[in-house]
Design an enzyme around this catalytic site. Structure first.
Site, PDB file in Angstrom:
ATOM      1  N   TYR A  16       8.593   9.087  -1.327  1.00  0.00           N
ATOM      2  CA  TYR A  16       7.701   8.493  -0.225  1.00  0.00           C
ATOM      3  C   TYR A  16       8.317   8.951   1.024  1.00  0.00           C
ATOM      4  N   ASP A  45      18.324  -1.864 -10.734  1.00  0.00           N
ATOM      5  CA  ASP A  45      17.872  -1.496  -9.267  1.00  0.00           C
ATOM      6  C   ASP A  45      17.028  -0.210  -9.346  1.00  0.00           C
ATOM      7  N   ARG A  46      16.289  -0.039  -8.179  1.00  0.00           N
ATOM      8  CA  ARG A  46      15.244   0.969  -8.046  1.00  0.00           C
ATOM      9  C   ARG A  46      16.146   2.419  -7.788  1.00  0.00           C
ATOM     10  N   LYS A  66       4.869  -5.011  -1.950  1.00  0.00           N
ATOM     11  CA  LYS A  66       5.984  -5.086  -1.243  1.00  0.00           C
ATOM     12  C   LYS A  66       6.789  -6.427  -1.178  1.00  0.00           C
ATOM     13  N   GLU A 122      -0.006   7.033   1.366  1.00  0.00           N
ATOM     14  CA  GLU A 122       0.555   6.238   0.093  1.00  0.00           C
ATOM     15  C   GLU A 122       1.742   5.651   0.517  1.00  0.00           C
ATOM     16  N   TYR A 150      16.157  -6.323  -6.838  1.00  0.00           N
ATOM     17  CA  TYR A 150      16.778  -5.332  -7.507  1.00  0.00           C
ATOM     18  C   TYR A 150      18.224  -5.136  -7.168  1.00  0.00           C
ATOM     19  N   ILE A 157      -8.686  11.878   3.897  1.00  0.00           N
ATOM     20  CA  ILE A 157      -8.168  12.585   5.049  1.00  0.00           C
ATOM     21  C   ILE A 157      -7.894  14.042   4.396  1.00  0.00           C
ATOM     22  N   LYS A 209       6.843  11.490   4.091  1.00  0.00           N
ATOM     23  CA  LYS A 209       6.660  11.040   5.570  1.00  0.00           C
ATOM     24  C   LYS A 209       7.482  11.957   6.513  1.00  0.00           C
ATOM     25  N   ASN A 225       7.204  -3.519   7.780  1.00  0.00           N
ATOM     26  CA  ASN A 225       6.088  -4.729   8.204  1.00  0.00           C
ATOM     27  C   ASN A 225       6.072  -6.012   7.369  1.00  0.00           C
ATOM     28  N   THR A 277       7.896   6.308   9.800  1.00  0.00           N
ATOM     29  CA  THR A 277       8.785   5.177   9.465  1.00  0.00           C
ATOM     30  C   THR A 277      10.138   5.384   9.541  1.00  0.00           C
ATOM     31  N   ASP A 278      11.000   4.250   9.486  1.00  0.00           N
ATOM     32  CA  ASP A 278      12.332   4.406   9.677  1.00  0.00           C
ATOM     33  C   ASP A 278      12.996   4.876   8.382  1.00  0.00           C
ATOM     34  N   GLU A 279      12.308   4.969   7.281  1.00  0.00           N
ATOM     35  CA  GLU A 279      12.869   5.730   6.015  1.00  0.00           C
ATOM     36  C   GLU A 279      12.962   7.037   6.107  1.00  0.00           C
ATOM     37  N   LEU A 308     -10.187   4.069   0.808  1.00  0.00           N
ATOM     38  CA  LEU A 308     -10.302   2.956   0.003  1.00  0.00           C
ATOM     39  C   LEU A 308      -9.737   3.300  -1.439  1.00  0.00           C
TER      40      LEU A 308
HETATM   41  P1  NAD Z   1      -1.414   0.385   2.905  1.00  0.00           P
HETATM   42  O1  NAD Z   1      -0.847   1.111   1.457  1.00  0.00           O
HETATM   43  O2  NAD Z   1      -1.707  -1.055   3.010  1.00  0.00           O
HETATM   44  O3  NAD Z   1      -2.642   1.200   3.699  1.00  0.00           O
HETATM   45  C1  NAD Z   1      -2.723   2.570   3.477  1.00  0.00           C
HETATM   46  C2  NAD Z   1      -4.179   2.887   3.514  1.00  0.00           C
HETATM   47  O4  NAD Z   1      -4.306   4.295   3.821  1.00  0.00           O
HETATM   48  C3  NAD Z   1      -5.223   2.299   2.660  1.00  0.00           C
HETATM   49  O5  NAD Z   1      -6.228   1.597   3.225  1.00  0.00           O
HETATM   50  C4  NAD Z   1      -5.721   3.337   1.793  1.00  0.00           C
HETATM   51  O6  NAD Z   1      -6.830   3.299   1.128  1.00  0.00           O
HETATM   52  C5  NAD Z   1      -5.707   4.435   2.777  1.00  0.00           C
HETATM   53  N1  NAD Z   1      -5.467   5.842   2.423  1.00  0.00           N
HETATM   54  C6  NAD Z   1      -4.561   6.397   1.362  1.00  0.00           C
HETATM   55  N2  NAD Z   1      -4.645   7.540   0.930  1.00  0.00           N
HETATM   56  C7  NAD Z   1      -5.891   8.172   1.481  1.00  0.00           C
HETATM   57  C8  NAD Z   1      -6.287   9.285   1.665  1.00  0.00           C
HETATM   58  N3  NAD Z   1      -5.983  10.331   0.991  1.00  0.00           N
HETATM   59  N4  NAD Z   1      -7.543   9.440   2.638  1.00  0.00           N
HETATM   60  C9  NAD Z   1      -7.928   8.291   3.393  1.00  0.00           C
HETATM   61  N5  NAD Z   1      -7.330   7.147   3.208  1.00  0.00           N
HETATM   62  C10 NAD Z   1      -6.234   6.981   2.526  1.00  0.00           C
HETATM   63  O7  NAD Z   1      -0.200   0.798   3.858  1.00  0.00           O
HETATM   64  P2  NAD Z   1       0.244   0.119   5.263  1.00  0.00           P
HETATM   65  O8  NAD Z   1       1.536  -0.533   4.834  1.00  0.00           O
HETATM   66  O9  NAD Z   1      -0.655  -0.450   6.108  1.00  0.00           O
HETATM   67  O10 NAD Z   1       1.021   1.502   5.940  1.00  0.00           O
HETATM   68  C11 NAD Z   1       0.167   2.363   6.762  1.00  0.00           C
HETATM   69  C12 NAD Z   1       1.090   3.415   7.583  1.00  0.00           C
HETATM   70  O11 NAD Z   1       2.140   2.851   8.067  1.00  0.00           O
HETATM   71  C13 NAD Z   1       1.598   4.376   6.420  1.00  0.00           C
HETATM   72  O12 NAD Z   1       1.518   5.775   7.128  1.00  0.00           O
HETATM   73  C14 NAD Z   1       2.911   3.871   6.289  1.00  0.00           C
HETATM   74  O13 NAD Z   1       3.887   5.040   5.953  1.00  0.00           O
HETATM   75  C15 NAD Z   1       3.145   3.422   7.732  1.00  0.00           C
HETATM   76  N6  NAD Z   1       4.510   2.325   7.695  1.00  0.00           N
HETATM   77  C16 NAD Z   1       4.460   1.233   6.854  1.00  0.00           C
HETATM   78  C17 NAD Z   1       5.265   0.512   7.039  1.00  0.00           C
HETATM   79  C18 NAD Z   1       5.409  -0.845   6.193  1.00  0.00           C
HETATM   80  O14 NAD Z   1       6.352  -1.769   6.158  1.00  0.00           O
HETATM   81  N7  NAD Z   1       4.319  -1.078   5.408  1.00  0.00           N
HETATM   82  C19 NAD Z   1       6.386   0.691   7.803  1.00  0.00           C
HETATM   83  C20 NAD Z   1       6.510   1.824   8.671  1.00  0.00           C
HETATM   84  C21 NAD Z   1       5.601   2.599   8.652  1.00  0.00           C
HETATM   85  P1  TYD Z   2       9.715  -2.739  -0.092  1.00  0.00           P
HETATM   86  O1  TYD Z   2       9.033  -3.978   0.134  1.00  0.00           O
HETATM   87  O2  TYD Z   2       9.318  -2.036  -1.463  1.00  0.00           O
HETATM   88  O3  TYD Z   2      10.025  -1.796   1.091  1.00  0.00           O
HETATM   89  P2  TYD Z   2      10.787  -0.450   1.268  1.00  0.00           P
HETATM   90  O4  TYD Z   2       9.776   0.679   1.402  1.00  0.00           O
HETATM   91  O5  TYD Z   2      11.753  -0.633   2.135  1.00  0.00           O
HETATM   92  O6  TYD Z   2      11.469  -0.208   0.024  1.00  0.00           O
HETATM   93  O7  TYD Z   2      11.314  -3.252  -0.472  1.00  0.00           O
HETATM   94  C1  TYD Z   2      12.077  -3.778   0.734  1.00  0.00           C
HETATM   95  C2  TYD Z   2      13.494  -4.129  -0.109  1.00  0.00           C
HETATM   96  O8  TYD Z   2      13.218  -5.129  -1.169  1.00  0.00           O
HETATM   97  C3  TYD Z   2      14.188  -3.114  -0.658  1.00  0.00           C
HETATM   98  O9  TYD Z   2      15.607  -3.162  -0.484  1.00  0.00           O
HETATM   99  C4  TYD Z   2      13.748  -3.087  -2.372  1.00  0.00           C
HETATM  100  C5  TYD Z   2      13.749  -4.670  -2.237  1.00  0.00           C
HETATM  101  N1  TYD Z   2      12.949  -5.263  -3.544  1.00  0.00           N
HETATM  102  C6  TYD Z   2      13.371  -5.965  -4.364  1.00  0.00           C
HETATM  103  O10 TYD Z   2      14.353  -6.488  -4.512  1.00  0.00           O
HETATM  104  N2  TYD Z   2      12.410  -6.555  -5.332  1.00  0.00           N
HETATM  105  C7  TYD Z   2      10.998  -6.042  -5.344  1.00  0.00           C
HETATM  106  O11 TYD Z   2      10.378  -6.285  -6.104  1.00  0.00           O
HETATM  107  C8  TYD Z   2      10.611  -5.106  -4.407  1.00  0.00           C
HETATM  108  C9  TYD Z   2       9.129  -4.574  -4.361  1.00  0.00           C
HETATM  109  C10 TYD Z   2      11.535  -4.739  -3.119  1.00  0.00           C
END
Ligand code: NAD
Ligand code: TYD
Length: 335
Positions: free
Chosen positions: A147, A269-270, A186, A82, A204, A60, A151, A177, A123-125, A35
């Protein structure tokens, strides 16, 4: 498989995956989640009292918590991480701790246990930016943010446990996602919730960076397909195939909400911003999976969810998030 340990199940994607496991299958599901800021048990309020579901509040990185959670499990689906690039740029420490050390702890417990499948949600990243073409599973990893570097470390560690110890691992590399319950940092949930309040949508640089968007339940179905039918030691890309840049995302959200395009603002920009991701997901599709949602209808239902669940995100946006956001971005049109 009878019992599955899901890590990070209180987060965005993990909570949708747990719901899928409980509604579609007969598994017992244990959710281990610390959490952290993005973990929220409200994401799972509908399954809280489910007879086949148990929540363990634990980290974890904590051997004892991992041991308790993995006891009797046949499979592990590892989401806990994270997950936000901007946070990793400012405060990388937690990313190394959770994404690398946490994954290592889980792998160690798994190789000592009786685990039939260990699935890492990667992740694709990890491929880094691909300015043209699409990433395939055999492509070299070239992560460019803290990040994605953590990963990629987890991704390689998981494969090492297959080649070295024969732990039956599978890895999914998902694209960006979106959907209900995504923490509003996000781009899509941030822009939807900002637009509802007529706040600026901060793009950005020139807003031209491209991502491959996938609706969250399509990603979860892909993960389930790989869990059930993926080959040990193999990696599967799980992408939505919806390539959109930031301007397209912002204008689509404003259109659905009937808000003016003048809310778009261009900001600094980031650092190290990856300009494009694109996945070739044919290997996962050969397992019988394909994304079932069109981007447009999925975005409309996502916007509808944020409109109907203002309490969920307003609580987040008025708490520690607000201070964190100010610290990160100053007064850049945010809460
Ligand atoms: P999220 O940040 O919404 O959720 C992460 C969860 O992990 C949270 O519930 C957090 O409390 C828990 N957590 C964090 N550190 C922890 C620890 N040390 N021990 C136990 N629990 C912990 O993230 P999400 O967007 O749901 O992503 C989930 C997974 O999918 C991640 O591994 C991420 O890299 C991967 N992923 C995400 C996306 C995306 O677009 N969001 C795309 C591809 C892969
Ligand atoms: P984000 O949702 O942070 O995902 P990613 O892990 O792929 O970076 O960002 C998606 C895209 O949107 C990325 O090109 C950065 C851009 N972005 C903005 O332009 N403004 C914002 O405030 C955020 C969060 C992202």
């Amino acid at each position: 498989m009878r019992k599955i340990l899901v890590t990070g199940g209180a987060g965005f994607i993990g909570s949708h995956f747990i719901r899928l496991l409980l509604t579609r299958y007969d598994y017992e599901v244990v959710n281990l989640d610390a959490l952290m800021y993005s973990g929220n048990l409200k994401n799972l309020s509908d399954v809280e009292g489910h007879g086949r579901y148990r929540f363990i509040h634990g980290d974890i990185r904590d051997e004892a918590a991992v041991g308790e959670a993995m006891a009797g499990a046949d499979a592990v689906v590892h989401f806990a991480a994270e997950s936000h690039v901007d946070r990793s740029i400012r405060e990388p420490d937690a990313f190394l701790q959770t994404n690398i050390i946490g994954t290592y702890r889980l792998l160690e417990a798994a190789r000592r246990g009786d685990i039939e499948r260990f699935l890492l949600v990667s992740t694709d990243e990890v491929y880094g930016q691909v300015l043209t073409g699409t990433s395939r599973e055999g492509d070299p990893l070239d992560p460019r943010s803290p990040y994605s570097a953590t990963k990629a470390s987890a991704d390689l560690l998981v494969r090492a446990y297959w080649t070295t110890y024969g732990l039956p691992v599978v890895t999914t590399r998902g694209s960006n996602n979106f959907g209900p319950n995504q923490y509003p940092e996000k781009i899509i949930p941030l822009f939807i919730t900002n637009a509802i309040d007529s706040l600026a949508l901060p793009l950005y640089n020139d807003g031209k960076a491209v991502r491959d968007y996938i609706y969250v339940t399509d990603h979860c179905e892909g993960i389930a397909a790989v869990l059930h039918r993926g080959q040990p030691g193999e990696v599967y890309n799980v992408g939505g195939g919806n390539l959109k840049n930031g301007i397209e995302i912002a204008t689509a959200i404003l259109r659905v909400l009937g808000k003016p395009e003048g809310l778009i603002t261009f900001v600094t920009d980031r650092p190290g911003h990856d300009l494009r991701y694109s996945l070739d997901s044919s290997k996962a599709q050969a397992l019988g999976w394909k994304p079932g949602h069109s981007f447009e209808t999925a975005l409309e239902s996502t916007v509808a969810w944020y409109r109907e669940n203002e309490g969920w995100w307003r609580e987040i946006k008025s708490g520690a998030y607000r201070d964190y956001y100010r610290k990160m971005y100053g007064e850049r049109g945010n809460p």
